[in-house]
Scaffold this active site. Structure first.
Site, PDB file in Angstrom:
ATOM      1  CG  ASP A   1      -0.411  -0.226   2.507  1.00  0.00           C
ATOM      2  OD1 ASP A   1       0.787  -0.537   2.603  1.00  0.00           O
ATOM      3  OD2 ASP A   1      -1.148  -0.093   3.506  1.00  0.00           O
ATOM      4  CB  THR A   2       4.121   2.177   1.522  1.00  0.00           C
ATOM      5  OG1 THR A   2       3.661   1.793   2.817  1.00  0.00           O
ATOM      6  CG2 THR A   2       4.920   3.458   1.647  1.00  0.00           C
TER       7      THR A   2
END
Length: 719
Positions: free
Chosen positions: A449-450
């Site tokens: 997700d980063t």
């Protein structure tokens, strides 16, 4: 020491002498001892803010509209941007991190600076339970043996007298809980390293497990990476069974930590002695049986030569973890454990000195004192969210924010990972070239997700007219390729890696204090972030050859997200508190494929859930207890961050009724301070179901985002 004063009955350093330094994404606090140093390095607004000192930022014009409030918020938050373009913050909450790092310093005979000693005492005194004086798993939790024994030991290591009222009160609570003998596994290991517990009382952590063929379904390579890396170092230390030499402080702690006489304890009888308050995930019968077998294996069966081969194998993995992360390691537990492993094996060495230095990456100063963060920062994560918030407000082309945005883009440019790890397959690492880490490039770990939020933010920003294009299409495609390797069979995305084993492996969860720690899981939050990043890539590259692949990935992910919806219409959040957090993400994913309140039963259920939790004041407030129990639990007070998440989710769902959303937006505006900031409220984050962690920048990024979306959908006004 220069600048030391007293606050109450504890010394304090002079907070105006602390400075936060950023160097290629690395953030470390420094104490200036001389007036000349202070004059040469002025304290920044960000320094003052993080230390709780007056920022002297002026009151702003009272906002009359949501976008006025958003501008005021950005006016304040932009002053906290560091020179390299990122935002820093406290990332505390867990109360076992500071002990892990200070115990490592103690065991390795590393000098603990006087300013650390002073501020650690202050922090632990400030964060002691006001009723019983103990410490819990996290700052909002009830006192436990794990938290109280280890933090008591830290206070003594950094010089607090056992007769100090803080120690006296904590010791009384520790003894009432049963004493350090009742520590969970991680506590037993840390106390054993100190020489304050017997290794024979630690359940087996055999390094020989790492020699098993990779096809074995419970091989450690299949475990969740945080658990894997902690147990990697623990297995090596368990096999060595070394401890710091006994001295006066060790002898004193042996008396103070236990109800029993230390010399009378047969530790081998207490491998499974754990205080009931500490147990979140009880041992299964399978685990207890395996521990009994492994105890016999280690003591009577395993050839010493095989143990030596296993230790060598594990030590190579430890060294690769160090080298692939520039000695920062994955996090603030395996770093100090690797530090001790290198010290016990090599003595004073380059690696040991590097660990001494990188421990500083996890230490954070604030008005309460010095704590340890949950990672070496959240730099890339928070910077991406700030960029998206500005874009949502329609401020991307505003000259007022150009410099802020260019610096943020420069930071993401500098922090993208550009190469694969050394011996990637041998150390079981996920592809990382093109990824964005949670913190900084040198740490070197892919997070899906980063990476996705970084990709999305860069694509949005580089599409703004006049914005420099710092990150090439080739590098953006590298990011896409990383994400495409991370979809699981059920369509969802996990955190660091693909899911490598089934949930059945939780039957071997030996940590006791955490849930869902053995393997990766699919998460609605990570899954949404990933497909939003991929879809943004297709929007800016509509004819790219990867389009069909990405569209298939998105379709499968949305199917997973819909199946993950709870009966009440919510989604369980594993990284934020809790149902409001995950519901915000899930509704964004559904929105991206055309689902709305009007055409989707899934969206209608989500809206019904959110509206059922709205309070009379217009806001939402969810307690961390939701994470522990899996049942929505009301917070004592309305929370501005929960409110921002909830109104974003309602707008994601295409809910047309303005009233409930406007009430939430008005609460966000009412909570804003005259200088544009929002004050810290309840803790925002979580991991492994039971441990809470702070995301203080969320009170800026998500509030601003909510205001921007509202203005775009309903118009820039409130009644």
């Amino acid at each position: 020491m220069n600048g030391t004063t007293f606050s109450g009955n504890l010394p304090t350093t002079e907070l105006t002498r602390w400075r936060l330094k950023t160097e290629d994404g690395r953030q470390t606090w420094h104490y200036l001892r001389t007036d000349e140093e202070v004059a040469a390095w002025p304290q920044s607004v960000a320094d003052k803010y993080h230390l709780g000192l007056p920022t002297d930022l002026p009151a702003l014009a009272t906002p009359g509209t949501p976008l006025d409030a958003a501008r005021n918020g950005l006016s304040f938050f932009s002053k906290l941007q560091l020179s390299e373009g990122q935002w820093a913050c406290e990332y505390g909450g867990p109360m076992f991190l500071l002990p892990a790092n200070m115990i490592a310093y103690f065991v390795t005979n590393s000098e603990i600076p006087e300013e650390w000693r002073i501020e650690i005492q202050r922090y632990l005194a400030a964060r002691a339970n006001p009723e019983d004086g103990g410490w819990g798993l996290h700052i909002e939790g009830e006192s436990t043996v794990f938290g109280t024994a280890l933090n008591y030991a830290v206070l003594r290591i950094v010089g607090m007298s056992p007769d100090h009222p803080v120690c006296v009160k904590a010791r009384k609570t520790l003894h009432a809980l049963g004493g350090a003998l009742q520590s969970p596994l991680w506590g037993k290991v840390m106390l054993s390293l100190m020489g304050c517990y017997g290794w024979e009382g630690v359940n087996p952590i055999p390094p020989e497990l790492w020699l098993l063929p990779n096809w074995v379904p419970f091989h450690p390579w299949r475990w969740w990476v945080h658990n894997r890396q902690v147990f990697l170092a623990m297995s090596y230390l368990y096999s060595l069974k070394k401890a710091r030499p006994v001295d006066d402080i060790t002898i004193a702690l042996r008396k103070e930590l236990y109800v029993e006489s230390y010399d009378s304890i047969d530790f081998s009888l207490h491998r499974n002695t754990i205080a009931p308050k500490d147990i979140y995930h009880p041992h299964t019968k399978v685990l207890d049986a395996l521990n009994a077998i492994l105890a016999v294996w280690g003591k009577w069966v395993c050839p010493s030569k095989l143990q030596e081969i296993a230790r060598d194998h594990v030590y190579k993995l430890i060294k690769l973890e160090d080298e692939n992360s520039d000695y920062c390691c994955l996090g603030p537990v395996n770093n100090p454990l690797n530090f001790v492993a290198r010290y016990f094996t090599e003595g004073e060495s380059h690696a040991v000195n590097m660990h001494r230095e990188t421990i500083k990456d996890f230490l954070w100063m604030k008005n309460e004192g010095m704590l340890a963060n949950g990672t070496d920062g959240v730099q890339c994560w928070d910077t991406s969210f700030l960029i998206q918030s500005v874009i949502e407000c329609g401020f991307g082309e505003d000259p007022q924010y150009r410099d802020v945005l260019i610096k943020a883009l420069q930071f993401l440019d500098a922090q993208q990972i550009r190469e694969e790890p050394k011996e990637k397959d041998f150390c079981y690492r996920q592809q990382r070239k093109g990824a964005w880490p949670f913190s900084k490039r040198a740490q070197g770990y892919t997070v899906c997700d980063t990476t996705a939020e970084g990709l999305k933010s860069v694509l949005l920003l580089q599409s703004v007219p006049g914005m420099p294009k710092l990150i090439s299409d080739e590098r953006l495609l590298d990011s896409v390729e990383v994400l495409l390797t991370m979809q699981n069979a059920n369509g969802g995305f996990a955190s660091y890696e693909l899911i490598r084993a089934g949930e059945w492996l939780e039957s071997l969860n030996a940590a006791e204090v955490f849930g869902r720690i053995m393997v990766e899981y699919p998460y609605p939050e990570c899954s949404t972030a990933t497909i939003m990043g991929l879809q943004q890539f297709i929007k800016t590259h509509p004819n790219h050859p990867r389009r069909t692949k990405i569209e298939n990935v998105v379709r499968r992910t949305v199917q997973y997200i819909k199946k993950a919806q709870e009966q009440d219409g919510s989604w369980y959040g594993s990284w934020g508190i809790c149902f409001t957090y995950a519901t915000m993400f899930a509704t964004e994913a559904l929105k991206s494929t055309g689902e709305t309140y009007e055409n989707s039963a899934t969206m209608r259920k989500a809206v019904e859930f959110l509206l059922s939790k709205q309070r009379d004041d217009g806001g939402w407030g969810e307690s961390y207890k939701s994470c522990e129990t899996g049942v929505y639990t009301e917070h004592r007070e309305t929370q501005v961050v929960n409110t921002a998440w909830a109104v974003i989710a309602l707008m994601n769902a295409g809910y047309k009724e303005r009233g409930p959303i406007e009430k939430g937006v008005k609460l966000i505006m009412q909570r804003q301070q005259p200088n544009g900031e929002w004050l810290q409220e309840g803790i925002e984050g979580v991991f492994n179901k039971s441990c809470m962690i702070s995301y203080p920048n969320y009170k800026f990024t998500f509030t601003i985002k909510a205001l921007g979306i509202y203005a775009r959908i309903f118009g820039n006004e409130v009644s």
